[in-house]
Design a protein around this motif. Sequence first.
Motif, PDB file in Angstrom:
ATOM      1  N   ALA A  94       0.869  -1.334   0.077  1.00 37.45           N
ATOM      2  CA  ALA A  94       0.057  -0.148  -0.148  1.00 37.45           C
ATOM      3  C   ALA A  94       0.933   1.283   0.085  1.00 37.45           C
ATOM      4  O   ALA A  94       0.504   2.355  -0.806  1.00 37.45           O
ATOM      5  CB  ALA A  94      -0.909   0.070   0.948  1.00 37.45           C
ATOM      6  N   GLY A  95       1.846   1.218   0.861  1.00 37.70           N
ATOM      7  CA  GLY A  95       2.847   2.465   0.641  1.00 37.70           C
ATOM      8  C   GLY A  95       3.658   2.442  -0.636  1.00 37.70           C
ATOM      9  O   GLY A  95       3.701   3.700  -0.905  1.00 37.70           O
ATOM     10  N   MET A  96       3.819   1.445  -1.198  1.00 35.36           N
ATOM     11  CA  MET A  96       4.724   1.552  -2.359  1.00 35.36           C
ATOM     12  C   MET A  96       3.611   2.271  -3.665  1.00 35.36           C
ATOM     13  O   MET A  96       3.956   2.821  -4.228  1.00 35.36           O
ATOM     14  CB  MET A  96       4.893   0.004  -2.821  1.00 35.36           C
ATOM     15  CG  MET A  96       5.774   0.305  -4.151  1.00 35.36           C
ATOM     16  SD  MET A  96       6.357  -1.462  -4.814  1.00 35.36           S
ATOM     17  CE  MET A  96       4.602  -2.249  -5.356  1.00 35.36           C
ATOM     18  N   TYR A  97       2.397   1.649  -3.635  1.00 35.80           N
ATOM     19  CA  TYR A  97       1.306   2.282  -4.613  1.00 35.80           C
ATOM     20  C   TYR A  97       1.083   3.686  -4.202  1.00 35.80           C
ATOM     21  O   TYR A  97       1.119   4.260  -4.853  1.00 35.80           O
ATOM     22  CB  TYR A  97      -0.015   1.433  -4.359  1.00 35.80           C
ATOM     23  CG  TYR A  97       0.216   0.007  -5.258  1.00 35.80           C
ATOM     24  CD1 TYR A  97       0.898  -0.106  -6.310  1.00 35.80           C
ATOM     25  CD2 TYR A  97      -0.352  -1.005  -4.562  1.00 35.80           C
ATOM     26  CE1 TYR A  97       1.091  -1.319  -7.065  1.00 35.80           C
ATOM     27  CE2 TYR A  97      -0.199  -2.215  -5.265  1.00 35.80           C
ATOM     28  CZ  TYR A  97       0.379  -2.316  -6.444  1.00 35.80           C
ATOM     29  OH  TYR A  97       0.481  -3.699  -6.877  1.00 35.80           O
ATOM     30  N   GLY A  98       1.115   4.048  -2.931  1.00 40.97           N
ATOM     31  CA  GLY A  98       0.748   5.284  -2.550  1.00 40.97           C
ATOM     32  C   GLY A  98       1.958   6.279  -2.859  1.00 40.97           C
ATOM     33  O   GLY A  98       1.593   7.360  -3.250  1.00 40.97           O
ATOM     34  N   GLY A  99       3.100   5.607  -2.694  1.00 34.18           N
ATOM     35  CA  GLY A  99       4.404   6.586  -2.831  1.00 34.18           C
ATOM     36  C   GLY A  99       4.387   6.693  -4.326  1.00 34.18           C
ATOM     37  O   GLY A  99       4.768   7.816  -4.716  1.00 34.18           O
TER      38      GLY A  99
END
Length: 196
Positions: free
Chosen positions: A166-171
């Motif tokens: 999720a952090g990777m997609y958000g980033g």
Amino acid sequence: MEKEILPNYFQDIKITGFRIANPNATVIVHEVIIRIPFSNGAVTDQYAKIYKEVETKLKETEKCIDGHFTPFCVDGKAVITTLNPPPTEKELCVRNINVLFVNYFEPVVETEGLSCVSECDFSSPKYVDCNTGTCQIKQDGAQCFCPNTHKYLYTYSRCRGAVLIAGMYGGAGAAIAVLVIVAVILGVFFYRKKKY
């Protein structure tokens, strides 16, 4: 005689056959069964040493003199043969393991005895560290199965470098948004500069 030679190793004597050579002599074929502990060095070395002790003792045993046979004399025809040399530690280790996996198990000799450990075990000389993951032996060898793969993406082998998906997609989304904003600002700036 064997009990005198092998007080710590002697297990049993198994008579496998006999024949009457003449009225005063019987040939008895037997096996001396010994038990060797793993804690005192290599079993094959210990076996060779004990084998030599038995051979020497039989050569020193009372010989049969022509016409004068004592109950336990040994004539010059006594033969010592090695029927069943001890298996090596590796052979003992993989005895009950499927042939597809024998290359991934190693013997470890400890004070308690012999252990057969896989590459997933801490005591193995070829230990595979999966960090937070679980190690399993497959046909291709030790493999790491990482936890929570629906939440994390692992950037390195053996479950290292966990990145929150999720952090990777958000980033990535935030980075794209920043690029769009920068592109719009630059577009407006160049448009105004051209107009003036």
